[in-house]
Design an enzyme around this catalytic site. Structure first.
Site, PDB file in Angstrom:
ATOM      1  N   GLY A 281       8.668  -4.527  16.793  1.00  0.00           N
ATOM      2  CA  GLY A 281       9.102  -4.257  15.430  1.00  0.00           C
ATOM      3  C   GLY A 281       9.397  -5.489  14.605  1.00  0.00           C
ATOM      4  N   GLU A 323       7.364  -5.991  22.735  1.00  0.00           N
ATOM      5  CA  GLU A 323       6.092  -5.396  22.341  1.00  0.00           C
ATOM      6  C   GLU A 323       5.744  -5.698  20.878  1.00  0.00           C
ATOM      7  OE1 GLU A 323       6.605  -1.530  25.322  1.00  0.00           O
ATOM      8  OE2 GLU A 323       6.900  -1.323  23.164  1.00  0.00           O
ATOM      9  N   PRO A 324       5.515  -6.961  20.526  1.00  0.00           N
ATOM     10  CA  PRO A 324       5.132  -7.285  19.146  1.00  0.00           C
ATOM     11  C   PRO A 324       3.680  -6.901  18.875  1.00  0.00           C
ATOM     12  CG  PRO A 324       5.053  -9.252  20.489  1.00  0.00           C
ATOM     13  CD  PRO A 324       5.596  -8.161  21.376  1.00  0.00           C
ATOM     14  N   GLY A 325       3.409  -6.476  17.670  1.00  0.00           N
ATOM     15  CA  GLY A 325       2.044  -6.179  17.256  1.00  0.00           C
ATOM     16  C   GLY A 325       1.775  -6.732  15.880  1.00  0.00           C
ATOM     17  N   ARG A 326       2.518  -6.191  14.898  1.00  0.00           N
ATOM     18  CA  ARG A 326       2.372  -6.616  13.502  1.00  0.00           C
ATOM     19  C   ARG A 326       2.570  -8.120  13.348  1.00  0.00           C
ATOM     20  NH1 ARG A 326       4.351  -3.255   9.099  1.00  0.00           N
ATOM     21  NH2 ARG A 326       5.581  -2.212  10.695  1.00  0.00           N
ATOM     22  N   ARG A 372      -0.622   2.851   4.087  1.00  0.00           N
ATOM     23  CA  ARG A 372       0.797   2.510   4.167  1.00  0.00           C
ATOM     24  C   ARG A 372       1.548   2.655   2.843  1.00  0.00           C
ATOM     25  NH1 ARG A 372       2.602  -1.971   5.255  1.00  0.00           N
ATOM     26  NH2 ARG A 372       4.436  -1.264   6.410  1.00  0.00           N
ATOM     27  N   TYR A 376       4.598   5.085   3.299  1.00  0.00           N
ATOM     28  CA  TYR A 376       5.895   4.434   3.417  1.00  0.00           C
ATOM     29  C   TYR A 376       6.379   3.754   2.138  1.00  0.00           C
ATOM     30  CZ  TYR A 376       4.286   4.611   8.293  1.00  0.00           C
ATOM     31  OH  TYR A 376       3.784   5.010   9.504  1.00  0.00           O
ATOM     32  N   CYS A 403      -9.144  10.688  -5.174  1.00  0.00           N
ATOM     33  CA  CYS A 403      -8.653  11.697  -6.114  1.00  0.00           C
ATOM     34  C   CYS A 403      -7.201  12.055  -5.812  1.00  0.00           C
ATOM     35  CB  CYS A 403      -9.545  12.937  -6.075  1.00  0.00           C
ATOM     36  SG  CYS A 403     -11.155  12.647  -6.806  1.00  0.00           S
ATOM     37  N   GLU A 404      -6.341  11.058  -5.888  1.00  0.00           N
ATOM     38  CA  GLU A 404      -4.903  11.216  -5.668  1.00  0.00           C
ATOM     39  C   GLU A 404      -4.179  10.258  -6.595  1.00  0.00           C
ATOM     40  OE1 GLU A 404      -3.276  13.268  -3.680  1.00  0.00           O
ATOM     41  OE2 GLU A 404      -4.954  14.080  -2.507  1.00  0.00           O
TER      42      GLU A 404
END
Length: 492
Positions: A281, A323-326, A372, A376, A403-404
């Site tokens: 995280g 557990e890093p990812g980003r 995202r 979010y 179309c949003e």
């Protein structure tokens, strides 16, 4: 040779009242904000260059939208993260395990990069497991997450000899035990618990609340571990906790570690507990307002907390896993778009009747390649990639083509006021969660992923064509078969 953008005039434009409070009018709307872009990204003769490849060349060869990953940046960050935790925990007399969180972005090539950097890899589906195995990663260096692993996924993980399965519910204990017994192995497992500590981010990202789908409450952990230990086919390795995502400081990790170590000591009374996984995280900068702590500082502070906690509890210091990812892949990526239309929309303030202008800049992608912002309310930044401009900065909202009304790529940014159709636009820090969350909304194919390094570019994930989309539609296949049969009859 790359050069900083310093040839344009400084901004004299007043702030737009529609801009969020954190967004300031830049002195130079061409300049690349430090920390948002991969380390090899710069401007050469005004054009954005990443990994030694010009943005215009990338767009011409591969089209837009286009995910671009700076291979050198991703590889170097992986090594730096591992070394930071190795050093910090060696200083307190233990070791660290660093798992790359594959959910951030996983492909065969990326899995190979992470493996070469000495990282373990965390997967959370049968598909991610298949990718890691296809990359040649040793199954022993994999961890398998998920709150609802299928029986087939559990069986496959055990069959290939996965290093650890993270137990997420009481029901899962028996399922993993049965699979391990069937394959004649003793499967290592961790137990995911909720420490009650959570990151102060969007509610959907704060994954350590007790009232959420992941893990087991602390008060039920002793019972769950006893159940794990009752199965001869299971080997309990330790606890696991994840307190959220996009975390800038160490305080949450420190508090969570303190709570988990108390439980860890209780569990030592019943047997070995060699590891403690504190999750991931770690955040990155998406805008100039973001200021994440350096990974070296986070590692050092967490290690100090763990050391103090173990000393106070008088217990051996376990191996600590993360557990890093980003924080490894996020800043290494950017997305290239082509501007299609622009329009100025007057916005009237109800309190005083004054009017301000918001410029909508529409690009050829959107929520299908970056969900995202819609999911979010995530903020991003942008720069014109194909040129520099001396035009005064204008507040823009970068919109997608779907179309949003909520199809927004960048909610608020200052770009040169002469941004126009045909410009290439680059959005930094899209290496994490953009491709994995991509979709075919409005029947738009997912873009390709291109790795750049030392002036070379290569596709590592092929983009989808309209033919790819139609090929999955059985009506299309039926129509093609019927047409083929008709032609055969006509020639008989």
């Amino acid at each position: 040779m790359a050069d900083p953008v310093s040839v344009v005039g400084r901004s004299e434009a007043p702030p737009n009242p529609l801009a969020p409070s954190w967004l300031h009018v830049p002195d130079d709307a061409n300049a690349l904000v430090p920390g948002l872009w991969s380390r090899t990204t710069a401007r050469t003769e005004g054009e954005l260059v990443v990994g030694g490849v010009r943005a215009g060349e990338l767009a011409q060869r591969f089209g837009t939208p286009l995910y671009v990953v700076d291979e050198q940046d991703a590889r170097s960050r992986a090594v730096e993260v591992r070394q930071a935790f190795d050093r910090a925990f060696a200083e307190i007399g233990t070791a660290a395990k660093v798992y790359y969180a594959g959910k951030a972005f996983l492909s065969i090539e990326v899995a190979r990069w992470m493996d070469a950097a000495g990282l373990y890899i965390d997967v959370c589906s049968g598909g991610e497991l298949a990718v890691a195995l296809a990359a040649g990663v040793d199954p022993e260096r994999l961890g398998f997450h998920g709150n609802n692993k299928s029986l087939a996924e559990i069986d496959r993980a055990v069959e290939v000899g996965i290093g650890a399965i993270i137990i997420d519910s009481i029901q899962e204990i028996g399922r993993v035990a049965e699979a391990a017994a069937r394959h004649g192995v003793r499967q290592s497992v961790r137990l995911r618990v909720n420490s009650g500590v959570h990151a102060h981010t969007h509610a959907f990202l704060a994954t350590a609340h007790e009232d959420q789908k992941f893990g087991i409450a602390l008060e039920h952990a002793v019972e769950a571990v006893a159940e794990i230990r009752s199965h001869a086919s299971l080997a309990f390795r330790g606890l696991h906790c994840h307190i959220g995502s996009q975390i800038f400081g160490a305080d949450g990790f420190a508090e969570s570690a303190a709570r988990l170590l108390t439980l860890h000591k209780q569990l030592l009374a019943g047997g070995e507990v060699p590891e403690l996984n504190l999750g991931g995280g770690f955040g990155i900068a998406y805008t100039a307002a973001d200021d994440p702590a350096p990974i070296e500082e986070l590692a050092r502070r967490i290690a100090e907390t763990v050391a103090a906690g173990c000393e106070e509890l008088d217990i051996p210091t376990p191996v600590i896993a993360f557990e890093p990812g980003r924080s490894i892949i996020g800043t290494a990526g950017l997305t290239l778009y082509t501007v299609g239309t622009t329009k100025d929309v007057p916005v009237v303030f109800e309190d005083d009747g004054e009017t301000a202008i918001r410029r909508y800049v529409s690009v050829d992608g959107g929520m299908s390649d970056n969900a995202r912002p819609a999911l979010y309310e995530a903020e991003y930044s942008a720069r014109i990639a194909s040129r520099v401009s001396s035009a005064a900065p204008a507040l823009v909202r970068v919109a997608g083509k779907h179309c949003e009304s909520g199809d927004i790529v960048v909610n608020a940014e200052y770009l040169p006021g002469d941004v126009e159709p045909g410009d290439l636009l680059a959005v930094p820090a899209t290496g994490a969660y953009c491709w994995p969350l991509s979709s075919n909304y409005n029947h738009i194919g997912r873009p390709p992923v291109v790795a750049v390094r030392d002036g070379e570019a290569r596709v590592i994930v092929r983009g989808e064509t309209i033919e790819d989309l139609l090929a999955r539609d059985t009506g299309y296949r039926g129509a093609a078969s019927a047409e083929s049969a008709s032609k055969e009859r006509s020639h008989a």
